[in-house]
Motif scaffolding. Structure first.
Motif, PDB file in Angstrom:
ATOM      1  N   LEU A  85       4.761   7.450  -8.890  1.00 30.23           N
ATOM      2  CA  LEU A  85       4.812   6.320  -7.959  1.00 30.23           C
ATOM      3  C   LEU A  85       3.568   6.322  -7.071  1.00 30.23           C
ATOM      4  N   VAL A  86       3.275   7.469  -6.450  1.00 28.11           N
ATOM      5  CA  VAL A  86       2.139   7.555  -5.527  1.00 28.11           C
ATOM      6  C   VAL A  86       0.812   7.469  -6.280  1.00 28.11           C
ATOM      7  N   ALA A  87       0.730   8.114  -7.455  1.00 32.82           N
ATOM      8  CA  ALA A  87      -0.524   8.091  -8.208  1.00 32.82           C
ATOM      9  C   ALA A  87      -0.853   6.684  -8.693  1.00 32.82           C
ATOM     10  N   GLY A  88       0.147   5.970  -9.224  1.00 29.74           N
ATOM     11  CA  GLY A  88      -0.103   4.619  -9.706  1.00 29.74           C
ATOM     12  C   GLY A  88      -0.510   3.671  -8.593  1.00 29.74           C
ATOM     13  N   LEU A  89       0.189   3.746  -7.451  1.00 28.88           N
ATOM     14  CA  LEU A  89      -0.181   2.898  -6.322  1.00 28.88           C
ATOM     15  C   LEU A  89      -1.509   3.343  -5.709  1.00 28.88           C
ATOM     16  N   GLY A  90      -1.758   4.657  -5.731  1.00 29.05           N
ATOM     17  CA  GLY A  90      -2.987   5.167  -5.131  1.00 29.05           C
ATOM     18  C   GLY A  90      -4.232   4.734  -5.877  1.00 29.05           C
ATOM     19  N   ILE A  91      -4.175   4.705  -7.205  1.00 26.15           N
ATOM     20  CA  ILE A  91      -5.369   4.312  -7.956  1.00 26.15           C
ATOM     21  C   ILE A  91      -5.650   2.818  -7.776  1.00 26.15           C
ATOM     22  N   VAL A  92      -4.585   2.008  -7.582  1.00 29.28           N
ATOM     23  CA  VAL A  92      -4.785   0.587  -7.286  1.00 29.28           C
ATOM     24  C   VAL A  92      -5.368   0.423  -5.882  1.00 29.28           C
ATOM     25  N   PHE A  93      -4.822   1.147  -4.923  1.00 27.88           N
ATOM     26  CA  PHE A  93      -5.315   1.102  -3.544  1.00 27.88           C
ATOM     27  C   PHE A  93      -6.780   1.529  -3.471  1.00 27.88           C
ATOM     28  N   GLY A  94      -7.138   2.574  -4.215  1.00 32.73           N
ATOM     29  CA  GLY A  94      -8.499   3.096  -4.165  1.00 32.73           C
ATOM     30  C   GLY A  94      -9.531   2.170  -4.765  1.00 32.73           C
ATOM     31  N   LEU A  95      -9.114   1.239  -5.621  1.00 37.26           N
ATOM     32  CA  LEU A  95     -10.069   0.315  -6.235  1.00 37.26           C
ATOM     33  C   LEU A  95     -10.750  -0.546  -5.178  1.00 37.26           C
ATOM     34  N   GLU A  96     -10.012  -0.925  -4.148  1.00 39.78           N
ATOM     35  CA  GLU A  96     -10.588  -1.725  -3.063  1.00 39.78           C
ATOM     36  C   GLU A  96     -11.094  -0.845  -1.920  1.00 39.78           C
ATOM     37  N   TYR A  97     -10.445   0.306  -1.734  1.00 38.24           N
ATOM     38  CA  TYR A  97     -10.760   1.164  -0.584  1.00 38.24           C
ATOM     39  C   TYR A  97     -12.089   1.875  -0.740  1.00 38.24           C
ATOM     40  N   TRP A  98     -12.448   2.229  -1.986  1.00 35.74           N
ATOM     41  CA  TRP A  98     -13.571   3.143  -2.177  1.00 35.74           C
ATOM     42  C   TRP A  98     -14.852   2.525  -2.733  1.00 35.74           C
ATOM     43  N   PRO A  99     -14.956   1.256  -3.088  1.00 34.79           N
ATOM     44  CA  PRO A  99     -16.159   0.787  -3.784  1.00 34.79           C
ATOM     45  C   PRO A  99     -17.433   0.886  -2.962  1.00 34.79           C
ATOM     46  N   ALA A 100     -17.345   0.915  -1.638  1.00 32.22           N
ATOM     47  CA  ALA A 100     -18.547   0.991  -0.818  1.00 32.22           C
ATOM     48  C   ALA A 100     -19.317   2.275  -1.057  1.00 32.22           C
TER      49      ALA A 100
END
Length: 660
Positions: A85-100
């Motif tokens: 649950l956390v890994a699947g949501l985390g990788i989606v969250f990180g797509l926008e959070y980390w691109p900078a």
């Protein structure tokens, strides 16, 4: 298709997701995100089916190490659910959070080690061989080290990652000793249930398991690596480290204890007391923090202490053959594993949104964000209520399990540690409410305290979507507890395999019978709370908004400023000063018309920064004297080997004559 096949397929998807960012055509990581999320969906569905059906599935492999079994049973499925649950949501969250940070070269390595971490933990929950379990454990530890060190150009990040690496390998050494003793007890490394009593050896195995896995779980006094490591990581990495990786220590303790026929009563009482002390120490330190990510990290220590109290209560029930204590203890521990994974992931995702918008982790530099980030403020509010153990959200119910178990333990005349744990649980709940009222009020209410708030706004749907799902789950898990009781019963039956005493059925039955009436009453009260809350929101929504609101009463000040409002440090002043390692600096008023005054709290971890780190520093300085034994000459190293072999031969000779 068997559940184990789907879960192994999911692990393969995560390995592919880890490697994809290094494939030349892939640039932004979106394909990697899709593959990883698909793997988590497969594993989540398979684990949920295994948990609901109660049937275990396995696959046997023949490796050069010998036979290795991978199996998914109710206990494995219980930990696979929050992981994916956390890994699947985390990788989606990180797509926008980390691109900078992709241009700095961090994005690819971050996705690689994130995928490797999820794969290693997935295999960890499936393996039934002690030697291969240690290999997966090491893969998890190393991948987490590189995730913590993502922004290694900052000195504080390098320091935190190296402390984590030393601590995790120290714990691994102790776990290795426990697994070696377990292999001696079983006659091999394959993990099979043991019959026959050997109380002294079983006690040593469990004691070493608690110490070794306690390093990973962050129990007092083995917690000192955790706050800096979680604060230094990217926020979606902090979420999986706190919500899942810490729980691998809980899983290890439960898995080892489930293989043994007996548990010493004194060890259950000791774990109850240790869990209570960890919970109080963690939440008290959280109350004193200005860095909101360190606050959340110390809160994880608190919640792992609560889970440890549940395990200690369950072990006490096993040792005293009390089905009530075992059911409430193990049931409360597993339910809190799920609940903590949900609300703590939401809190770390929310902290990522705050950091993404403001660029600071200092609560004292924020304020008034509810008007600028209304969606983030709304989605974080359920997590704040849940972590404070307030109804109708999920954190309240899992602690209610423990309250009932601890009161039952007191009535039955069981160890004094139950009384200590009960007081600790009460104090923990009160301090958690104060700590998170301070967090939410300082960050979202009041007026902005610095220019960091000037250009803030809510993040995109890629970050808000995972937060919204988790916010819904915090409420759903609090309201849908009755259908979850049979699932918890299935897990409890695996955690107390006592051939001569308790059986799975005698453990599972009390959970529904004891808590059924309580939970129905609690659900009625929670329904009333929700109804009142809905009426209040409807009334507020139906009010007419005035064209121009009158100014707030400003106590006679002609020109009030943001500096006149209370700060988070002043809010926590009285509570924090009672904590060891907290110092207060105040410039006292000495004139009739004084100048600007200052107030500051300095927080130092009394155990980690105050005791353990300085002691290791002195030890390292003394050990540096032995560096002269490594001059770099091959001949000298060969001489060392010959002397070591000679010492072994002499010891065998003396031992043989002595025994003769």
């Amino acid at each position: 298709m068997p559940d184990i096949t789907l879960i192994l397929l999911a692990a393969g998807c995560w390995m592919v997701a880890a490697v994809l960012p290094f494939v030349p055509p892939v640039k932004e990581g979106r394909l990697s995100t899709v593959v990883g999320a698909l793997g988590s969906l497969l594993a989540f569905v398979a684990a949920l089916h295994a948990l609901l059906s109660g049937h275990a599935s396995h696959v046997d492999l023949r490796l050069w190490l010998g036979p290795v079994r991978l199996e998914v049973d109710a206990l494995s499925a219980a930990f696979l659910l929050p992981l994916h649950l956390v890994a699947g949501l985390g990788i989606v969250f990180g797509l926008e959070y980390w691109p900078a940070n992709l241009a700095k070269g961090f994005g690819r390595s971050l996705r690689f080690y994130f995928g490797l971490l999820v794969t290693a933990i997935t295999l960890l929950f499936l393996l039934r061989n002690g030697l291969v379990f240690l290999m997966a454990w090491e893969a998890m530890a190393v991948s987490a080290f590189f995730l913590v060190a993502t922004e290694h150009h900052h000195p504080e990040v390098r320091h935190a990652s190296w402390i984590y690496l030393v601590c995790t390998h120290t714990g691994t050494l102790i776990i290795t000793a426990s697994i070696i003793l377990l292999a001696h007890r079983m006659g091999g490394f394959p993990w099979l249930p043991i019959s026959g009593a050997a109380e002294d050896l079983d006690g040593w195995i469990l004691l070493l398991a608690v110490l070794g896995f306690g390093f990973k779980a962050g129990l007092l006094p083995l917690h000192f690596w955790l706050p800096a490591a979680h604060a230094s990581s990217p926020s979606h990495v902090s979420a999986i480290l706190s919500s899942v990786m810490l729980k691998t220590g809980v899983y290890g303790v439960l898995r080892v204890s489930s293989l043994l026929p007996t548990v010493p009563a004194w060890l259950g009482g000791a774990l109850l007391a240790l869990g209570g002390l960890s919970a109080v120490y963690g939440v008290w330190n959280a109350l004193a923090q200005r860095d909101y990510k360190r606050l959340l990290a110390y809160s994880s220590i608190e919640n792992l202490g609560i889970i440890a109290m549940g395990i200690g209560l369950g072990w006490t029930g096993r040792a005293t053959e009390s089905p009530i204590l075992a059911a409430l203890g193990f049931g409360g521990a597993i339910f809190h594993v799920w609940n903590h994974a949900i609300f703590k992931s939401l809190l770390f995702f929310g902290s990522g949104s705050l950091l993404h918008a403001t660029g600071t982790r200092d609560m004292e530099a924020l304020g008034g964000l509810a008007a600028r980030m209304p969606r983030t403020a709304l989605l974080l509010f359920p997590a704040v209520l849940a972590v404070s153990a307030l109804p109708p959200f999920n954190g309240f119910l899992s602690e209610w399990f423990l309250y009932r178990g601890l009161f039952a333990s007191l009535k039955g005349g069981y160890p004094w540690s139950a009384g200590l744990a009960l007081l600790a649980l009460v104090l923990t709940g009160g301090l958690a409410a104060v700590a998170f009222a301070r967090f939410y009020g300082t960050v979202f209410l009041g007026s902005p305290r610095s220019s960091a708030v000037d250009h803030t706004h809510d993040p995109s749907a890629l970050m808000l979507g995972p937060m919204a799902l988790l916010a819904g789950l915090t409420l759903a898990m609090g309201l849908l507890i009755l259908p979850l009781l049979p699932v918890l019963d299935c897990i409890i039956g695996l955690l107390a395999p006592s051939p001569g005493g308790l059986s799975a059925g005698s453990l599972a039955a009390p959970l529904a019978s004891i808590l059924g009436r309580d939970l129905r009453l609690l659900l009625v009260l929670e329904g009333l709370l929700l109804a009142l809350g809905g009426l209040g929101l409807a009334w507020l929504g139906g009010r007419k908004v005035r064209a121009k609101a009158p100014p707030t009463w400003d106590c006679g000040y002609a020109a009030p400023t943001a500096r006149m409002q209370y700060t988070g440090s002043s809010f926590a002043d009285g509570w924090a000063l009672a904590l060891p390692g907290v110092t207060r600096r105040v410039r006292t008023i000495r004139r009739l018309f004084p100048g600007p005054q200052t107030f500051r709290l300095k927080v130092v971890d009394a155990v980690g920064d105050g005791m353990v780190v300085p002691w290791f520093g002195r030890l390292a300085a003394r050990l540096l004297r032995f560096r002269r034994l490594q001059p770099g000459f091959l001949a000298l190293y060969i001489l060392y080997l010959l002397l070591a072999l000679l010492a072994v031969f002499l010891w065998l000779l003396v031992r043989g004559r002595f025994l003769a």
